[in-house]
Design an enzyme around this catalytic site. Structure first.
Site, mmCIF file in Angstrom:
data_model
loop_
_atom_site.group_PDB
_atom_site.id
_atom_site.type_symbol
_atom_site.label_atom_id
_atom_site.label_comp_id
_atom_site.label_asym_id
_atom_site.label_seq_id
_atom_site.Cartn_x
_atom_site.Cartn_y
_atom_site.Cartn_z
ATOM 1 N N ARG A 11 0.832 -1.210 0.000
ATOM 2 C CA ARG A 11 0.000 0.000 0.000
ATOM 3 C C ARG A 11 0.862 1.255 0.000
ATOM 4 O O ARG A 11 0.533 2.257 -0.625
ATOM 5 C CB ARG A 11 -0.961 0.016 1.188
ATOM 6 N N GLU A 39 1.978 1.619 -3.455
ATOM 7 C CA GLU A 39 0.845 2.144 -4.230
ATOM 8 C C GLU A 39 0.665 3.645 -3.984
ATOM 9 O O GLU A 39 0.448 4.417 -4.924
ATOM 10 C CB GLU A 39 -0.423 1.379 -3.826
ATOM 11 N N SER A 92 15.601 14.052 2.900
ATOM 12 C CA SER A 92 16.594 13.084 3.328
ATOM 13 C C SER A 92 15.939 11.878 3.992
ATOM 14 O O SER A 92 15.011 12.023 4.776
ATOM 15 C CB SER A 92 17.561 13.738 4.313
#
Length: 147
Positions: free
Chosen positions: A89, A92, A115
């Site tokens: 997820r 995604e 960073s």
């Protein structure tokens, strides 16, 4: 000598066997829970006192302590696209919102990056009438590109 992955497996097994939480381990190590969890899963090297504190809580031996001191190969998930549903997820989310995040960082800060070295992570559970929410905070220092 154990590898970092073998040490991580020993940590997870001991954690489950003893009923110890990641928060308890973070407290014992003296570091934030997210950093401690990542270190014990093999993503950061620990100092000897940190590794020893975790091993003591988890009733693990010197072989695990020695593995926790090693430099890691960071980001080693074993597959280019994670198959675990929770990790997928996030993949995604980055596929959908990655370009937006990049544009907003550039608009607000200029040409540079966030960073992952000078970085903090927090995970919170927030109650909501429609179902509890997962709030993940990624807090990285801005690093401008230098040409």
């Amino acid at each position: 000598m154990l590898t970092k992955q073998e040490a991580a497996a020993a940590v997870r097994a001991a954690k489950a066997r003893l009923g110890v939480s990641w928060a308890q381990l973070g407290e014992a190590v003296g570091r934030p829970v997210a950093w401690t969890t990542a270190a014990l899963l093999g993503q950061h090297p620990m100092s000897e006192p940190e590794a020893r504190a975790a091993a003591d809580v988890l009733e693990l031996g010197d072989d695990v302590v020695q593995a926790l001191l090693l430099q890691p190969t960071r980001g080693a998930l074993g597959a280019a696209v994670p198959v675990d549903p929770t990790m997928y997820r996030f993949y995604e989310v980055l596929q959908v919102y990655g370009p937006t995040i990049k544009e907003l960082i550039h608009e607000k800060f200029g040409d540079g990056i966030m960073s992952a070295i000078n970085f903090r992570l927090d995970v919170q559970r927030v109650p909501d009438p429609a179902g509890d929410r997962v709030v993940v905070t990624l807090d990285g220092k801005f690093l401008p590109y230098q040409w």
